[in-house]
Design an enzyme around this catalytic site. Sequence first.
Site, mmCIF file in Angstrom:
data_model
loop_
_atom_site.group_PDB
_atom_site.id
_atom_site.type_symbol
_atom_site.label_atom_id
_atom_site.label_comp_id
_atom_site.label_asym_id
_atom_site.label_seq_id
_atom_site.Cartn_x
_atom_site.Cartn_y
_atom_site.Cartn_z
ATOM 1 N N ASP A 103 -5.052 -4.604 -10.081
ATOM 2 C CA ASP A 103 -4.699 -4.596 -8.671
ATOM 3 C C ASP A 103 -4.810 -6.055 -8.206
ATOM 4 O O ASP A 103 -5.482 -6.881 -8.839
ATOM 5 C CB ASP A 103 -5.610 -3.674 -7.863
ATOM 6 C CG ASP A 103 -4.980 -3.327 -6.495
ATOM 7 O OD1 ASP A 103 -3.995 -4.010 -6.102
ATOM 8 O OD2 ASP A 103 -5.450 -2.398 -5.824
HETATM 9 C C1 BGC Z 1 -3.199 -2.708 -3.167
HETATM 10 C C2 BGC Z 1 -2.150 -2.227 -4.140
HETATM 11 C C3 BGC Z 1 -0.901 -3.051 -3.997
HETATM 12 C C4 BGC Z 1 -1.251 -4.513 -4.196
HETATM 13 C C5 BGC Z 1 -0.069 -5.439 -4.023
HETATM 14 C C6 BGC Z 1 -3.431 -4.195 -3.260
HETATM 15 O O1 BGC Z 1 -4.263 -4.625 -2.242
HETATM 16 O O2 BGC Z 1 -4.407 -2.029 -3.402
HETATM 17 O O3 BGC Z 1 -1.862 -0.878 -3.930
HETATM 18 O O4 BGC Z 1 0.068 -2.621 -4.901
HETATM 19 O O5 BGC Z 1 -2.227 -4.891 -3.233
HETATM 20 O O6 BGC Z 1 0.314 -5.499 -2.698
#
Ligand code: BGC
Length: 772
Positions: free
Chosen positions: A247
């Site tokens: 993530d």
């Molecule tokens: C989120 C993800 C997301 C990623 C990119 C993170 O903060 O938890 O779900 O895909 O950011 O934006």
Amino acid sequence: MTDTLEPTTVDDAAGFAARDAAEIVAELTLEEKASLTSGASFWTTKAVERAGVPSIVLTDGPHGVRLQRGSADHLGIGDSVPATCFPPAVALGSTFDPELLERVGRALGEEARAEGVGVLLGPGINIKRSPLCGRNFEYLSEDPLVSGVLGSALVTGLQSQGVGASLKHFAANNQEHDRMRASSDVDPRPLREIYLRGFQRVVEDAQPWTVMCSYNRINGVYASEDPWLLTSVLRDEWGFEGLVVSDWGAVNDRVAGLPAGLDLEMPASDGRTDAQLVAAVRDGRLAESALDLAATRAVELAQKAVAGADADAAYDVDAHHALAREAAARGAVLLRNEGGLLPLDASKSVAVIGAFAETPRYQGAGSSLINPTRLDTALGAITEAAGEANVAYAAGFTIDGDAAADAALAADAVALAATKDVAVLFLGLPAAAESEGFDREHLQLPASQLALVEAVRAANPNTVVVLANGGVVELPFAGDVPAILEGWLGGQAGGSGIADVLYGVVNPSGRLAETIPLRLEDTPAFLDFPGEFGHVRYGEGLFVGYRWYDARDAAVRYPFGHGLSYTTFGYSGLSVEQDAAGLTVRVTVENTGARDGREVVQVYTGLAGSAVQRAPRSLAGFASVGLAAGESREVEVRVRREDLAYWDVRVDRWVVEGGELAVEVGASSRDIRLTGGVAIDGDDVRLPLSMESSIADVMADPIAGPAAAAALASLAGGMADTDVFTDEGMAKMMASFPIGRLVGFPGIPVSYEQIEQLIAAANAGTAQASQA
Ligand code: BGC
């Protein structure tokens, strides 16, 4: 279109995609290999131009394509290109319909491909553990089967277009509070049976190109550096073949993460962590083979993206809007409809009340925020359906809850309601109440809205409440208004989708994928959410969602699986057949009303008297079936044998317990229409006996048991002065006695060696049987 996915010529691209990825990696320098394991920018991977490896684009996700051309951010603050905002997962989950989700997945894939996106960051399939989780709108269900089946359908649809999915957030990421650090402390059974089960299904059924590891720790270990999670479970047990991406910002220790199975760190680390990997290989802390593996997976991902890319791809904006409308209507759940107030007759005069009718709340805040291609309002769609002369609007309240303004708005709305045949009241949560990044504090609608319901229904008893919220809300007025339609966050066509249901263009078939509780205090995780000092204890264990309410026989506002229709369905003729791969459940469902409709047939199983803790019933299969008025059809629901299994902590594997399995078929978890059963053949779990084994364990063993029984019988015969083995109460008391401790007890002339022999014989027999 972006140019990032296009190597210099089509021939180059085809050549690159067809090469052996490991061979490409073998030609790279150590630094080049390390460079492939982290992002080039916020949304792109690095290219190695001299080897023909292109950069690819990964972007959010999950219910639309959020491609940012300008400044990048992961919380949806910066603008992104227009894309269809399909209903978020909360609404999609309520359809219980994998066929529809696959179509939505395909449409997402078409849009992603048209924008040059290689991987769309979704779906999110985390379990809705507590209704307080700020991100529940992005998740499908409180049940792992629903999450797994629908998640697989989304992935299959998306990937059919040559665009990869990123199954997220792996794993046990069920709250936003302290999400980047908190440890989800979960026992093995709930971890496997509730929190990992949906992921397992999607990986095994749909092979997502990527899995996104979550921010949190699990039982103390960061997901981004957990070899058990990312390698033993994901790859060795489930057979995952793709790439694990972090993530955004989830990396804690890159050098620990890489060999654990974290292939790609996102976003860019400006080369800092690449250099750490290079240094670790050079000084022997990291095997170069681990880096080769991660780099190979990165190249394979780029190859898939290149093979799927199409510079001429486009999509039909109108068709996708229509699909978004269909999905919004299908996801809406008719909670209550006393006296058949719905569907509305278009000739009736309607007071449309509530600011959400004009300013829809249709998606949640954070990284999933889509810039929609267009936006339907319920007010517009109702006006279209009923004609301007029949429709009048009053805001009734301000979305942000300005108390002074609300009083005057409410008075106008109540006056309007009194003059019309029907009042349709659009209530909901303001955007600030639920979002990625933080959790909710309560489950209540704003006070001004609750007061408005009371006043409007007093002015006009024909009041319909329509809800817009990403997570469930308490509904204290549920018994007071005749009709409630839960519209969730319906995406860009949520307004028209709701109008379709209100006017009967669509017969509602949405079902609750999440229980609506009476109050927050009743919810399973209430005492253990969101934890403290960096730890959240999943104290409710297996009893998540309906499993909890059913086990405690507790009242709920609306149960899991509930949802009404404008027609009625009859169930008959249940049969259950068993084969080696599971069960085939057949039931005849008849549309007994006058309208075409769709029923979600739900199959639950339970095993009374189980040797392990279990919920009274667990969803084991379901089917969404369209039936014309008067039509009757035999519906077949397959239940996989693995979905009957529990995780046995003694042997660390899935085990199906034998016994009389109850099979219940119903229209909700609390509307069981037919009950049947089947004798299940259990899996054999034999544990080696030891001196520590209880007398009960020994007696239950197929070899030691009879031998011990015979020995005890002869003992008892020769011992006139003791009733240790003949008296039922005594025998019960002795059952838990470790057999090795019998030695030396007065009146029990058994030697240590005799017990050893008994155990050895039993264990040898068990080993032989398991080899055969
Ligand atoms: C989120 C993800 C997301 C990623 C990119 C993170 O903060 O938890 O779900 O895909 O950011 O934006």
